[in-house]
Design an enzyme around this catalytic site. Structure first.
Site, PDB file in Angstrom:
ATOM      1  N   THR A 237       0.862  -1.332   0.064  1.00 38.88           N
ATOM      2  CA  THR A 237      -0.125  -0.066  -0.021  1.00 38.88           C
ATOM      3  C   THR A 237       0.752   1.307  -0.184  1.00 38.88           C
ATOM      4  OG1 THR A 237      -0.158  -0.190   2.366  1.00 38.88           O
ATOM      5  CG2 THR A 237      -1.901  -1.098   1.199  1.00 38.88           C
ATOM      6  N   ALA A 238       2.018   0.979  -0.424  1.00 42.43           N
ATOM      7  CA  ALA A 238       3.171   2.417  -0.337  1.00 42.43           C
ATOM      8  C   ALA A 238       3.371   2.905  -1.736  1.00 42.43           C
ATOM      9  CB  ALA A 238       4.457   1.675   0.272  1.00 42.43           C
ATOM     10  N   ARG A 239       4.193   2.301  -2.445  1.00 42.06           N
ATOM     11  CA  ARG A 239       4.230   2.667  -3.699  1.00 42.06           C
ATOM     12  C   ARG A 239       4.701   1.379  -4.665  1.00 42.06           C
ATOM     13  NH1 ARG A 239       2.427   6.899  -2.658  1.00 42.06           N
ATOM     14  NH2 ARG A 239       3.175   8.986  -2.926  1.00 42.06           N
ATOM     15  N   ASP A 263      -2.650  -2.344  -3.544  1.00 37.85           N
ATOM     16  CA  ASP A 263      -3.049  -1.041  -3.743  1.00 37.85           C
ATOM     17  C   ASP A 263      -2.503  -0.112  -4.727  1.00 37.85           C
ATOM     18  OD1 ASP A 263      -5.423   1.021  -3.384  1.00 37.85           O
ATOM     19  OD2 ASP A 263      -3.928   2.006  -1.929  1.00 37.85           O
ATOM     20  N   GLU A 268       0.761   3.804 -13.016  1.00 40.27           N
ATOM     21  CA  GLU A 268      -0.745   4.268 -12.381  1.00 40.27           C
ATOM     22  C   GLU A 268      -1.100   5.677 -13.217  1.00 40.27           C
ATOM     23  OE1 GLU A 268      -0.579   4.976  -8.026  1.00 40.27           O
ATOM     24  OE2 GLU A 268      -0.108   3.002  -7.873  1.00 40.27           O
ATOM     25  N   HIS A 286      -5.188   2.364  -5.970  1.00 42.53           N
ATOM     26  CA  HIS A 286      -4.440   3.314  -5.016  1.00 42.53           C
ATOM     27  C   HIS A 286      -5.233   4.295  -4.329  1.00 42.53           C
ATOM     28  CE1 HIS A 286      -0.536   5.808  -4.963  1.00 42.53           C
ATOM     29  NE2 HIS A 286      -1.484   6.016  -3.579  1.00 42.53           N
ATOM     30  N   ILE A 287      -6.213   3.657  -3.387  1.00 44.06           N
ATOM     31  CA  ILE A 287      -7.139   4.340  -2.521  1.00 44.06           C
ATOM     32  C   ILE A 287      -6.759   4.114  -1.147  1.00 44.06           C
ATOM     33  CG2 ILE A 287      -9.000   4.138  -4.213  1.00 44.06           C
ATOM     34  CD1 ILE A 287     -10.155   1.798  -2.424  1.00 44.06           C
ATOM     35  N   GLY A 288      -5.646   4.065  -0.788  1.00 43.57           N
ATOM     36  CA  GLY A 288      -5.189   4.146   0.845  1.00 43.57           C
ATOM     37  C   GLY A 288      -5.588   5.297   1.649  1.00 43.57           C
ATOM     38  N   SER A 289      -5.625   6.281   1.047  1.00 43.91           N
ATOM     39  CA  SER A 289      -6.140   7.409   1.985  1.00 43.91           C
ATOM     40  C   SER A 289      -7.381   8.047   1.543  1.00 43.91           C
ATOM     41  CB  SER A 289      -5.095   8.877   1.704  1.00 43.91           C
ATOM     42  OG  SER A 289      -4.912   9.258   0.489  1.00 43.91           O
TER      43      SER A 289
END
Length: 320
Positions: A237-239, A263, A268, A286-289
């Protein structure tokens, strides 16, 4: 006195845009499209500050081309790998980020990715949605249980620590590798490994939380993936740049890895079409936040940094 002119590169939450408009002369990206490099340079030449996301890349060439008016890049993100910090510093541009406020939300997504991968979430969801769930038996959709397993954290910063706390709720044994060992009150009896190889050897689940620095690019590759226990689960979930996706695909196909929960991706938006076609990969865009509370807090944190800068104070989250 004229308000500082601020470029906001993407659509933010309404409350954040309202606050920004009160204090700044804001240039909005009404269509919410990703700027081309040329358009980004042109847009930044006419402003005193920019509030970008990770979708805008400020490499050395872009920073050189922007010119002298831009004074601060107040990122709407924790990661700053999309900004050449050395080039920004040389150009006299202050750079900030938004730490802390997204740790809980990202940790939640990491746990979701772990469970989705371990319990075959993508496969089960597709089966029900497609109308192909026509049978059941004790051998049907058997996954891996995470309770009591060893949870490895690569990068025990803010997000890594919160994710470890959440994993403790499943009775998991926490192991980690970090640039330096944490003090006791933050380590919370987690097992520290001074080397990456040592961490990998014991990680039934490996969760990535380190920054995408030059030395961390493709840190998970054919060699390091082979060090994981057989049928381990990898969570990122980082990069996306942290994983060699070709090596990951090979490890998933061979059965070395049981599954992966991702994620983030090398490319991207879009992701990886091969990974998307694999039933043992749980994927998110990429919806971690991406929670209401967190996106508000990120926007406000970026504006706090801008407010401090234009008040002649040191921004609290300065990284360059």
């Amino acid at each position: 006195m004229a308000k500082p002119r601020l470029l906001i590169t993407r659509k933010l939450r309404t409350v954040v845009e309202k606050r920004a408009s009160h204090d700044y002369d804001v240039v909005f990206n009404v269509d919410d499209d990703v700027f081309s490099e040329e358009d980004l340079i042109l847009a930044c030449q006419g402003v005193d500050a920019v509030l970008p996301c990770h979708s805008e890349r400020f490499d050395a060439a872009v920073i050189r081309a922007i010119g002298p008016r831009l004074k601060i890049i107040a990122n709407h993100s924790v990661g700053t790998d999309h900004v050449d910090l050395d080039a920004a510093k040389a150009a006299g541009i202050v750079v900030t980020n938004t730490p802390d406020v997204l740790s809980d939300a990202t940790a939640e997504i990491a746990i979701l990715c772990m469970l989705g991968a371990a319990r075959r979430g993508a496969e089960g969801d597709a089966l029900v949605r497609s109308g192909q769930w026509t049978t059941w038996s004790p051998s049907f959709m058997v996954g891996r249980q995470v309770t009591g397993r060893r949870f490895g954290v690569l990068g025990m910063g803010r997000v890594g620590q919160v994710t470890a706390d959440r994993a403790r709720g499943f009775g998991m044994e926490i192991h980690y590798h970090n640039r330096r060992r944490l003090p006791d009150h933050l380590e919370k009896r987690a097992v520290y490994h001074p080397t990456l190889d040592g961490l990998l050897a014991v990680s039934d689940v490996l969760s990535l939380h380190c920054p995408a620095t030059a030395e961390n690019m493709n840190v998970m590759n054919a060699r390091t993936l082979a060090l994981l226990p057989d049928r381990a689960i990898v969570v990122n979930t980082a990069r996306g740049a942290l994983i060699d996706e070709i090596a990951l695909i090979a490890a998933l196909r061979s059965g070395k890895l049981f599954a992966a929960g991702l994620d983030v991706f090398q490319t991207e938006p879009g992701g990886n079409s091969t990974l998307a076609g694999m039933s043992n990969v749980f994927l998110l865009p990429h919806i971690g936040s991406a929670t209401e509370d967190t996106r508000d807090a990120m926007g406000f944190r970026a504006l706090d940094n801008l407010d401090a800068f234009f008040a002649g104070q040191a921004p609290g989250d300065r990284v360059a």
